[in-house]
Motif scaffolding. Structure first.
Motif, PDB file in Angstrom:
ATOM      1  N   PHE A  90      13.796  44.110  27.704  1.00 18.31           N
ATOM      2  CA  PHE A  90      13.255  43.420  26.522  1.00 18.31           C
ATOM      3  C   PHE A  90      12.836  41.987  26.892  1.00 18.31           C
ATOM      4  O   PHE A  90      11.793  41.497  26.454  1.00 18.31           O
ATOM      5  CB  PHE A  90      14.275  43.373  25.384  1.00 18.31           C
ATOM      6  N   MET A  91      13.672  41.315  27.710  1.00 12.29           N
ATOM      7  CA  MET A  91      13.322  39.953  28.134  1.00 12.29           C
ATOM      8  C   MET A  91      12.028  39.971  28.944  1.00 12.29           C
ATOM      9  O   MET A  91      11.155  39.113  28.771  1.00 12.29           O
ATOM     10  CB  MET A  91      14.451  39.338  28.969  1.00 12.29           C
ATOM     11  N   MET A  92      11.893  40.954  29.825  1.00 14.09           N
ATOM     12  CA  MET A  92      10.682  41.052  30.645  1.00 14.09           C
ATOM     13  C   MET A  92       9.449  41.353  29.794  1.00 14.09           C
ATOM     14  O   MET A  92       8.346  40.898  30.109  1.00 14.09           O
ATOM     15  CB  MET A  92      10.854  42.131  31.724  1.00 14.09           C
ATOM     16  N   ARG A  93       9.641  42.090  28.700  1.00 10.72           N
ATOM     17  CA  ARG A  93       8.513  42.342  27.790  1.00 10.72           C
ATOM     18  C   ARG A  93       8.064  41.048  27.125  1.00 10.72           C
ATOM     19  O   ARG A  93       6.873  40.804  26.944  1.00 10.72           O
ATOM     20  CB  ARG A  93       8.896  43.390  26.724  1.00 10.72           C
ATOM     21  N   ALA A  94       9.037  40.200  26.755  1.00 11.01           N
ATOM     22  CA  ALA A  94       8.709  38.911  26.132  1.00 11.01           C
ATOM     23  C   ALA A  94       7.978  38.012  27.127  1.00 11.01           C
ATOM     24  O   ALA A  94       6.956  37.399  26.802  1.00 11.01           O
ATOM     25  CB  ALA A  94       9.986  38.230  25.642  1.00 11.01           C
ATOM     26  N   ALA A 146       3.794  46.782  36.195  1.00  5.97           N
ATOM     27  CA  ALA A 146       5.069  46.507  36.875  1.00  5.97           C
ATOM     28  C   ALA A 146       6.223  46.474  35.878  1.00  5.97           C
ATOM     29  O   ALA A 146       7.307  46.989  36.156  1.00  5.97           O
ATOM     30  CB  ALA A 146       4.982  45.181  37.625  1.00  5.97           C
ATOM     31  N   ILE A 147       5.994  45.870  34.703  1.00  2.08           N
ATOM     32  CA  ILE A 147       7.062  45.740  33.699  1.00  2.08           C
ATOM     33  C   ILE A 147       7.363  47.087  33.032  1.00  2.08           C
ATOM     34  O   ILE A 147       8.525  47.433  32.815  1.00  2.08           O
ATOM     35  CB  ILE A 147       6.688  44.660  32.653  1.00  2.08           C
ATOM     36  N   LYS A 148       6.313  47.855  32.738  1.00  2.00           N
ATOM     37  CA  LYS A 148       6.507  49.170  32.088  1.00  2.00           C
ATOM     38  C   LYS A 148       7.387  50.098  32.911  1.00  2.00           C
ATOM     39  O   LYS A 148       8.080  50.954  32.373  1.00  2.00           O
ATOM     40  CB  LYS A 148       5.141  49.845  31.870  1.00  2.00           C
ATOM     41  N   TYR A 204      -0.466  42.174  25.503  1.00  2.00           N
ATOM     42  CA  TYR A 204       0.590  43.109  25.932  1.00  2.00           C
ATOM     43  C   TYR A 204       1.835  42.795  25.100  1.00  2.00           C
ATOM     44  O   TYR A 204       2.686  42.015  25.496  1.00  2.00           O
ATOM     45  CB  TYR A 204       0.847  42.932  27.432  1.00  2.00           C
ATOM     46  N   LEU A 205       1.910  43.377  23.899  1.00  2.00           N
ATOM     47  CA  LEU A 205       2.888  42.962  22.896  1.00  2.00           C
ATOM     48  C   LEU A 205       4.278  43.556  23.113  1.00  2.00           C
ATOM     49  O   LEU A 205       4.421  44.733  23.452  1.00  2.00           O
ATOM     50  CB  LEU A 205       2.401  43.337  21.488  1.00  2.00           C
ATOM     51  N   MET A 206       5.287  42.709  22.887  1.00  2.00           N
ATOM     52  CA  MET A 206       6.677  43.186  22.911  1.00  2.00           C
ATOM     53  C   MET A 206       6.920  43.981  21.626  1.00  2.00           C
ATOM     54  O   MET A 206       6.645  43.482  20.532  1.00  2.00           O
ATOM     55  CB  MET A 206       7.636  41.991  22.958  1.00  2.00           C
ATOM     56  N   PRO A 207       7.405  45.223  21.710  1.00  2.00           N
ATOM     57  CA  PRO A 207       7.593  46.028  20.491  1.00  2.00           C
ATOM     58  C   PRO A 207       8.741  45.492  19.624  1.00  2.00           C
ATOM     59  O   PRO A 207       9.723  44.980  20.143  1.00  2.00           O
ATOM     60  CB  PRO A 207       7.922  47.416  21.042  1.00  2.00           C
ATOM     61  N   ALA A 208       8.555  45.617  18.300  1.00  2.00           N
ATOM     62  CA  ALA A 208       9.603  45.267  17.315  1.00  2.00           C
ATOM     63  C   ALA A 208      10.318  43.950  17.660  1.00  2.00           C
ATOM     64  O   ALA A 208      11.539  43.864  17.608  1.00  2.00           O
ATOM     65  CB  ALA A 208      10.611  46.407  17.203  1.00  2.00           C
TER      66      ALA A 208
END
Length: 462
Positions: free
Chosen positions: A67-71, A245-247, A408-412
């Motif tokens: 989650f942090m990497m998505r942000a 890479a993040i996915k 590239y949006l962080m979900p929820a």
């Protein structure tokens, strides 16, 4: 908002850095960043605390790190010319918190680098016990600094092969585990079987406190997962490469961490695994690899060298960024805000390497090494504060005019962002539960409070 540098595949970024890292470099760096020496050496200790439920701890922690990497990924996707995610803290939380995070992260990385160079010397002395530690440390520092100074492409290439060694070792362990389970392989205490994990399973075999304590151990096994975000301004076509890479982080966590732990505990019942030695060595020896100890020593040596290589890369970029944002004459005189002809922040890398080299002297002076281990423990706690500030910066970014709706949006994020912050606070509290991390947690708290207040006062009203 229009896409900044739409394709972003030109050879240099807006900040002068050369985009020399290719997709394969970044993918391997992302994997290597999630696999530290902690898995090879510390797995036995964490398994001994809570048994098979350690898999759950790795999964829960991995989810929040993702989650942090998505942000971080969302903010870097919006502005891929940033050297580091720390810049977003300055941008959205103000210069005070940016100054705090920039210096705290650099200092934390320096101490991690000191710990890594100390570990490198120990692993080399496994084969050459007569060689003095300080000389080994200096040789490795010079070699890896050279790799960083030539060009970012050379750094990427070195990291690619360092990462490959770790991956092959873990896949080798998992393949050994599968083979032993399928052939009902006989071990000194029974047979290799998945029943070794399932039989007599308890969520808290040594009590809930031991279970909770493992979270901080596992958290620091994941430390440096954010490193892939620091490569963005030197990656060709980052808007395509970074999300990819993040996915893949969750898949990598399941394969490399969960896969390795399941293999270890299927081969031998968890209570039979060594606590103070590498369980990897024991398993490979069972498989008939007589030189297993030397093999794992080589792997952890490359893992520590890889971590040191990445640390020199990160410290150089962070110090360069601090110098660029600073009006300090000393920094200007030292040319810390300059890039070399190949687009590398050479003066900042060299100074960082010199500071890391101090550890060679520290370990020679009696009594000082204890103080050094305390400071290293404190720096780990400071990491949590920086991760937390990053998540708060992301929340501010979402409410800013720069928010890219088609990024590239962080979900929820409204739910997952505060949950991630709460998890980081929980891990920080866990540091106070164990004797080995208690003093470090106090040291980290003192640094956060005092340096945090100083940073806020320094930039009051800015």
């Amino acid at each position: 908002m229009s896409h900044k540098n739409e394709e972003n595949d030109h050879k240099t970024s807006d900040n002068g850095m050369v985009r020399g890292l290719q997709n394969r470099h970044v993918q391997l760096i992302a994997i290597a960043g999630t696999i530290g020496t902690g898995l090879f050496l510390g797995a036995g200790r964490s398994i001994s605390l809570t048994g098979p439920s350690i898999i759950l701890v790795y999964l829960i922690t991995g989810v929040f790190m993702y989650f942090m990497m998505r942000a971080i990924g969302e903010m870097l996707y919006m502005d891929p010319d940033q050297h580091t995610f720390i810049n977003f803290i300055t941008k959205y939380l103000g210069k005070g918190w940016g100054y705090f995070s920039g210096w705290s992260y650099w200092v934390s990385l320096i101490f991690l680098g000191m710990a890594e160079i100390t570990a490198v010397a120990e692993y080399v002395q496994y084969w050459f016990p007569a060689w003095p530690a300080w000389s080994i440390q200096l040789v490795f520092l010079v070699l890896l600094s050279s790799v960083n100074l030539i060009a970012v492409k050379i750094f990427g290439e070195a990291e690619f092969w360092f990462g490959m060694i770790k991956i092959i070792t873990i896949i080798g362990l998992i393949a050994t585990g599968i083979f032993m389970v399928l052939t009902n392989f006989e071990t000194p205490v029974g047979h290799a079987s998945l029943n070794n994990i399932i039989n007599d399973f308890q969520l808290f075999p040594n009590g809930w406190v031991s279970f909770v304590m493992t979270f901080q151990m596992v958290f620091f096994a994941y430390q440096a997962i954010e490193f892939v975000g620091i490569t963005t301004s030197e990656t060709a076509n980052p808007r395509a490469v970074l999300p990819k890479a993040i996915k893949q982080i969750p898949i990598r966590i399941v394969i490399f961490y969960v896969g390795a732990l399941v293999a270890l505990m299927a081969i031998l019942p968890w209570r039979e695994l060594p606590v103070d030695a590498s369980p990897f060595v024991m398993v490979f020896q069972l498989a008939g690899v007589k030189w297993a100890a030397a093999l794992i020593n080589f792997v952890v040596l490359t893992a520590a060298a890889s971590a040191l290589n990445s640390t020199l890369y990160s410290t150089g970029r962070h110090l360069y960024q601090i110098a660029k944002e600073s009006d300090s004459r000393t920094m200007s005189k030292l040319k810390l805000d300059r890039l070399s002809r190949t687009g590398v922040p050479s003066p900042a890398i060299i100074l960082s390497a010199i500071v890391i080299a101090v550890s060679a002297l520290i370990n020679v002076i009696p009594g000082v090494s204890d103080a050094f281990s305390l400071v290293t423990a404190s720096s780990s706690g400071v990491y949590i504060a920086i991760y937390t500030l990053t998540m708060i910066a992301h929340m501010r970014y979402r409410k800013s005019q720069e928010f890219m709706t088609d990024g590239y949006l962080m979900p929820a994020y409204k739910i997952l962002n505060p949950m991630t912050i709460a998890f980081f606070i929980f891990v920080f509290v866990c540091l106070f539960l164990q004797e080995s991390t208690f003093i470090g947690a106090i040291g980290a708290s003192i640094w956060i409070v005092l340096f945090g207040i100083y940073s806020q006062l320094k930039f009051k009203g800015q």
